[in-house]
Enzyme design. Structure first.
Site, PDB file in Angstrom:
ATOM      1  N   TYR A   1      43.965   9.004  75.027  1.00  0.00           N
ATOM      2  CA  TYR A   1      44.175  10.350  75.586  1.00  0.00           C
ATOM      3  C   TYR A   1      42.938  11.227  75.422  1.00  0.00           C
ATOM      4  CZ  TYR A   1      48.894   9.150  76.779  1.00  0.00           C
ATOM      5  OH  TYR A   1      49.980   8.534  77.369  1.00  0.00           O
TER       6      TYR A   1
ATOM      7  N   LEU B   1      50.337   7.016 100.303  1.00  0.00           N
ATOM      8  CA  LEU B   1      49.361   6.140 100.954  1.00  0.00           C
ATOM      9  C   LEU B   1      50.069   4.961 101.607  1.00  0.00           C
ATOM     10  CD1 LEU B   1      46.310   6.198 101.256  1.00  0.00           C
ATOM     11  CD2 LEU B   1      46.110   4.880  99.159  1.00  0.00           C
TER      12      LEU B   1
ATOM     13  N   CYS C   1      53.212  19.474  67.570  1.00  0.00           N
ATOM     14  CA  CYS C   1      53.326  19.070  66.167  1.00  0.00           C
ATOM     15  C   CYS C   1      54.684  18.408  65.955  1.00  0.00           C
ATOM     16  CB  CYS C   1      53.159  20.276  65.247  1.00  0.00           C
ATOM     17  SG  CYS C   1      53.382  19.823  63.506  1.00  0.00           S
TER      18      CYS C   1
ATOM     19  N   ASN D   1      52.542  14.377  86.850  1.00  0.00           N
ATOM     20  CA  ASN D   1      51.157  14.306  86.384  1.00  0.00           C
ATOM     21  C   ASN D   1      50.941  15.192  85.165  1.00  0.00           C
ATOM     22  OD1 ASN D   1      50.835  12.736  88.608  1.00  0.00           O
ATOM     23  ND2 ASN D   1      49.874  14.320  89.862  1.00  0.00           N
ATOM     24  N   ILE D   2      50.062  14.726  84.282  1.00  0.00           N
ATOM     25  CA  ILE D   2      49.763  15.513  83.090  1.00  0.00           C
ATOM     26  C   ILE D   2      48.465  16.297  83.270  1.00  0.00           C
ATOM     27  CG2 ILE D   2      51.092  13.966  81.602  1.00  0.00           C
ATOM     28  CD1 ILE D   2      48.486  12.733  80.617  1.00  0.00           C
ATOM     29  N   ASP D   3      47.811  16.155  84.431  1.00  0.00           N
ATOM     30  CA  ASP D   3      46.618  16.974  84.692  1.00  0.00           C
ATOM     31  C   ASP D   3      47.033  18.392  85.072  1.00  0.00           C
ATOM     32  OD1 ASP D   3      46.804  17.381  87.659  1.00  0.00           O
ATOM     33  OD2 ASP D   3      46.617  15.204  87.730  1.00  0.00           O
TER      34      ASP D   3
ATOM     35  N   HIS E   1      56.446  15.071  82.736  1.00  0.00           N
ATOM     36  CA  HIS E   1      55.894  14.085  81.800  1.00  0.00           C
ATOM     37  C   HIS E   1      54.865  14.709  80.849  1.00  0.00           C
ATOM     38  CE1 HIS E   1      57.140  10.496  84.593  1.00  0.00           C
ATOM     39  NE2 HIS E   1      58.142  10.992  83.908  1.00  0.00           N
TER      40      HIS E   1
ATOM     41  N   CYS F   1      47.749  20.878  62.090  1.00  0.00           N
ATOM     42  CA  CYS F   1      48.486  21.685  63.074  1.00  0.00           C
ATOM     43  C   CYS F   1      48.024  23.135  62.940  1.00  0.00           C
ATOM     44  CB  CYS F   1      49.986  21.573  62.815  1.00  0.00           C
ATOM     45  SG  CYS F   1      50.957  22.771  63.739  1.00  0.00           S
TER      46      CYS F   1
HETATM   47  C1  BJW Z   1      48.067   7.849  97.090  1.00  0.00           C
HETATM   48  C2  BJW Z   1      46.703   7.989  97.097  1.00  0.00           C
HETATM   49  C3  BJW Z   1      46.198   8.987  97.905  1.00  0.00           C
HETATM   50  C4  BJW Z   1      47.120   6.371  95.803  1.00  0.00           C
HETATM   51  N1  BJW Z   1      47.032   9.752  98.611  1.00  0.00           N
HETATM   52  N2  BJW Z   1      48.883   8.628  97.796  1.00  0.00           N
HETATM   53  C5  BJW Z   1      65.355  -0.139  83.750  1.00  0.00           C
HETATM   54  C6  BJW Z   1      65.870   0.485  84.895  1.00  0.00           C
HETATM   55  C7  BJW Z   1      65.708   1.849  85.111  1.00  0.00           C
HETATM   56  C8  BJW Z   1      65.039   2.630  84.185  1.00  0.00           C
HETATM   57  C9  BJW Z   1      64.529   2.029  83.070  1.00  0.00           C
HETATM   58  C10 BJW Z   1      64.696   0.652  82.863  1.00  0.00           C
HETATM   59  N3  BJW Z   1      64.085   0.350  81.676  1.00  0.00           N
HETATM   60  C11 BJW Z   1      63.558   1.481  81.165  1.00  0.00           C
HETATM   61  C12 BJW Z   1      63.822   2.504  81.995  1.00  0.00           C
HETATM   62  C13 BJW Z   1      63.409   3.931  81.814  1.00  0.00           C
HETATM   63  C14 BJW Z   1      61.907   4.120  81.968  1.00  0.00           C
HETATM   64  C15 BJW Z   1      61.449   3.503  83.300  1.00  0.00           C
HETATM   65  O1  BJW Z   1      61.549   4.108  84.351  1.00  0.00           O
HETATM   66  N4  BJW Z   1      60.914   2.306  83.273  1.00  0.00           N
HETATM   67  C16 BJW Z   1      60.541   1.644  84.519  1.00  0.00           C
HETATM   68  C17 BJW Z   1      59.117   1.152  84.417  1.00  0.00           C
HETATM   69  C18 BJW Z   1      61.554   0.598  84.827  1.00  0.00           C
HETATM   70  N5  BJW Z   1      61.679   5.547  81.971  1.00  0.00           N
HETATM   71  C19 BJW Z   1      61.528   6.222  80.856  1.00  0.00           C
HETATM   72  O2  BJW Z   1      61.484   5.690  79.766  1.00  0.00           O
HETATM   73  C20 BJW Z   1      61.461   7.730  80.988  1.00  0.00           C
HETATM   74  N6  BJW Z   1      62.428   8.315  80.156  1.00  0.00           N
HETATM   75  C21 BJW Z   1      63.770   8.132  80.351  1.00  0.00           C
HETATM   76  O3  BJW Z   1      64.201   7.448  81.265  1.00  0.00           O
HETATM   77  O4  BJW Z   1      64.563   8.820  79.471  1.00  0.00           O
HETATM   78  C22 BJW Z   1      65.995   8.651  79.557  1.00  0.00           C
HETATM   79  C23 BJW Z   1      66.655   9.482  80.617  1.00  0.00           C
HETATM   80  C24 BJW Z   1      67.835   9.030  81.169  1.00  0.00           C
HETATM   81  C25 BJW Z   1      68.468   9.762  82.151  1.00  0.00           C
HETATM   82  C26 BJW Z   1      67.945  10.975  82.585  1.00  0.00           C
HETATM   83  C27 BJW Z   1      66.790  11.422  82.032  1.00  0.00           C
HETATM   84  C28 BJW Z   1      66.141  10.647  81.071  1.00  0.00           C
HETATM   85  C29 BJW Z   1      60.099   8.245  80.560  1.00  0.00           C
HETATM   86  C30 BJW Z   1      59.026   7.835  81.507  1.00  0.00           C
HETATM   87  C31 BJW Z   1      57.663   8.283  80.975  1.00  0.00           C
HETATM   88  C32 BJW Z   1      56.537   7.900  81.917  1.00  0.00           C
HETATM   89  N7  BJW Z   1      55.301   8.162  81.293  1.00  0.00           N
HETATM   90  C33 BJW Z   1      54.064   7.926  82.019  1.00  0.00           C
HETATM   91  C34 BJW Z   1      52.886   8.205  81.062  1.00  0.00           C
HETATM   92  C35 BJW Z   1      52.804   9.740  80.845  1.00  0.00           C
HETATM   93  C36 BJW Z   1      51.583  10.201  80.213  1.00  0.00           C
HETATM   94  C37 BJW Z   1      50.310   9.673  80.812  1.00  0.00           C
HETATM   95  O5  BJW Z   1      49.913  10.047  81.931  1.00  0.00           O
HETATM   96  O6  BJW Z   1      49.682   8.901  80.100  1.00  0.00           O
HETATM   97  O7  BJW Z   1      53.993   8.772  83.172  1.00  0.00           O
HETATM   98  S1  BJW Z   1      53.948   6.277  82.725  1.00  0.00           S
HETATM   99  C38 BJW Z   1      53.147   6.772  84.211  1.00  0.00           C
HETATM  100  O8  BJW Z   1      54.012   6.492  85.338  1.00  0.00           O
HETATM  101  C39 BJW Z   1      53.014   8.292  84.118  1.00  0.00           C
HETATM  102  C40 BJW Z   1      53.374   8.699  85.519  1.00  0.00           C
HETATM  103  O9  BJW Z   1      53.767  10.059  85.555  1.00  0.00           O
HETATM  104  C41 BJW Z   1      54.456   7.735  85.894  1.00  0.00           C
HETATM  105  C42 BJW Z   1      54.683   7.607  87.390  1.00  0.00           C
HETATM  106  O10 BJW Z   1      53.559   7.077  88.017  1.00  0.00           O
HETATM  107  P1  BJW Z   1      53.166   7.546  89.487  1.00  0.00           P
HETATM  108  O11 BJW Z   1      52.788   8.974  89.458  1.00  0.00           O
HETATM  109  O12 BJW Z   1      54.215   7.143  90.443  1.00  0.00           O
HETATM  110  O13 BJW Z   1      51.820   6.704  89.697  1.00  0.00           O
HETATM  111  P2  BJW Z   1      51.647   5.223  90.333  1.00  0.00           P
HETATM  112  O14 BJW Z   1      50.289   4.773  89.966  1.00  0.00           O
HETATM  113  O15 BJW Z   1      52.776   4.352  89.968  1.00  0.00           O
HETATM  114  O16 BJW Z   1      51.738   5.468  91.905  1.00  0.00           O
HETATM  115  C43 BJW Z   1      50.737   6.183  92.613  1.00  0.00           C
HETATM  116  C44 BJW Z   1      51.106   6.195  94.089  1.00  0.00           C
HETATM  117  O17 BJW Z   1      50.135   6.998  94.768  1.00  0.00           O
HETATM  118  C45 BJW Z   1      51.069   4.796  94.737  1.00  0.00           C
HETATM  119  O18 BJW Z   1      52.236   4.612  95.539  1.00  0.00           O
HETATM  120  C46 BJW Z   1      49.820   4.846  95.637  1.00  0.00           C
HETATM  121  O19 BJW Z   1      49.974   4.111  96.832  1.00  0.00           O
HETATM  122  C47 BJW Z   1      49.726   6.309  95.940  1.00  0.00           C
HETATM  123  N8  BJW Z   1      48.361   6.761  96.208  1.00  0.00           N
HETATM  124  N9  BJW Z   1      46.163   6.989  96.251  1.00  0.00           N
HETATM  125  C48 BJW Z   1      48.387   9.498  98.516  1.00  0.00           C
HETATM  126  N10 BJW Z   1      44.856   9.168  97.995  1.00  0.00           N
END
Ligand code: BJW
Length: 247
Positions: A58, A212, A121, A96-98, A113, A140
């Site tokens: 990070y 995309l 803390c 996004n975290i940005d 997120h 902290c």
């Molecule tokens: C373009 C482009 C351009 C490129 N123009 N487009 C089994 C089934 C269902 C759920 C689960 C399961 N097992 C576990 C789970 C839950 C789990 C989960 O979902 N896991 C899956 C992998 C299966 N989720 C969790 O644990 C979450 N918590 C949770 O569920 O709590 C319980 C709850 C229950 C009920 C209600 C509420 C809560 C927490 C998830 C935390 C995710 N954390 C991260 C890291 C955060 C910090 C960091 O940044 O380091 O968050 S992981 C990462 O993925 C980050 C992102 O926010 C997140 C999503 O990614 P995103 O934004 O979609 O990015 P990409 O790379 O995947 O996609 C980019 C897209 O852009 C692509 O499609 C490209 O084509 C496109 N693109 N260039 C337009 N120029």
């Protein structure tokens, strides 16, 4: 006319919206998860096992974000324009975290997120702005204890932030737009189905995906537009403001 006479809009954004600003996505071929393992940097277990390694991951991303060459792009700017000009309610929910939405001018914004430029803390719960490096020995700023500060981000297995407010907005929106997210991570990946199930405030909520390429959940959307965010988002915002979404 009153604000409530216009459909409320919820916009969900993901890493793809910041790609053309120079930030990496996660699941594209050259994305973050092609270089580091989720289990090593993005779970509470990883942080417990190797806090310095997680801090390093990070710290590097924080330094990248604050270096000065990463700026909001035309897609962030278009969403800020939408908030300024849309006469109804609008909420941007970002995964996004940005801070590029804020820098572009979005104000009604939730970081489900977390935020890279904040630390939390684990002992007293204090949330503080943070632009420099973080390490295990850092105290902290509120309670003074060392070793309990962590990045203010949501890791796998942790509850995303502001969920109550997000679902309340999804259930009464008239338009839901998902931008730049692959639809792999829940609960965000389930928002489109939730909107359709709830029906929206008019009973006819419209849903659109701008990305995309088709996401995992593409078939759930009423409308899809594919191309770079800097092109498709300003175009779609123009469409909304001229009253013609879905046409
Ligand atoms: C373009 C482009 C351009 C490129 N123009 N487009 C089994 C089934 C269902 C759920 C689960 C399961 N097992 C576990 C789970 C839950 C789990 C989960 O979902 N896991 C899956 C992998 C299966 N989720 C969790 O644990 C979450 N918590 C949770 O569920 O709590 C319980 C709850 C229950 C009920 C209600 C509420 C809560 C927490 C998830 C935390 C995710 N954390 C991260 C890291 C955060 C910090 C960091 O940044 O380091 O968050 S992981 C990462 O993925 C980050 C992102 O926010 C997140 C999503 O990614 P995103 O934004 O979609 O990015 P990409 O790379 O995947 O996609 C980019 C897209 O852009 C692509 O499609 C490209 O084509 C496109 N693109 N260039 C337009 N120029």
């Amino acid at each position: 006319m009153d604000k409530r006479d216009y459909p409320a809009i919820v916009i969900l954004t993901g890493a793809g919206i910041s790609r053309e600003s120079g930030l990496e996505t996660f699941r594209d071929a050259d994305g973050i998860w092609s270089k580091v393992r989720i289990e090593d940097v993005a779970t509470p277990k990883a942080f417990a096992r190797d806090p310095e390694g997680v801090h390093e991951f990070y710290n590097a991303r924080r330094a990248g974000l604050t270096a000065g060459n990463i700026v909001p792009n035309a897609a962030h700017v278009a969403l800020a324009r939408l908030e300024a000009e849309w006469p109804g309610e609008i909420l941007v929910v970002t995964q996004n975290i940005d801070d590029l939405h804020e820098r572009a001018g979005s104000r009604n914004l939730l970081h489900m997120h977390g935020e890279l430029l904040k630390v939390r803390c684990g002992l007293c719960g204090d949330l503080a702005d943070w632009t420099g490096d973080l390490g295990v020995g850092v105290r902290c700023p509120d309670c003074g204890e060392a070793g309990a500060l962590r990045p203010h981000v949501v890791w796998f297995g942790e509850m995303p932030l502001e969920m109550e407010r997000i679902y309340e907005n999804l259930e009464r929106c008239g338009l839901f737009v998902s931008i730049g997210t692959s639809g792999n991570v829940y609960p965000a990946a389930g928002f489109v189905a939730h909107v359709k199930q709830a029906g929206g405030q008019t009973g006819r909520a419209h849903t659109a995906e701008l990305n995309l390429e088709p996401s995992e959940g593409a078939s759930h959307f009423d409308e899809t537009r594919y191309g770079p965010a800097t092109k498709v988002v300003p175009e779609y915002v123009g469409k909304i403001l001229s009253g013609g979404w879905g046409t």
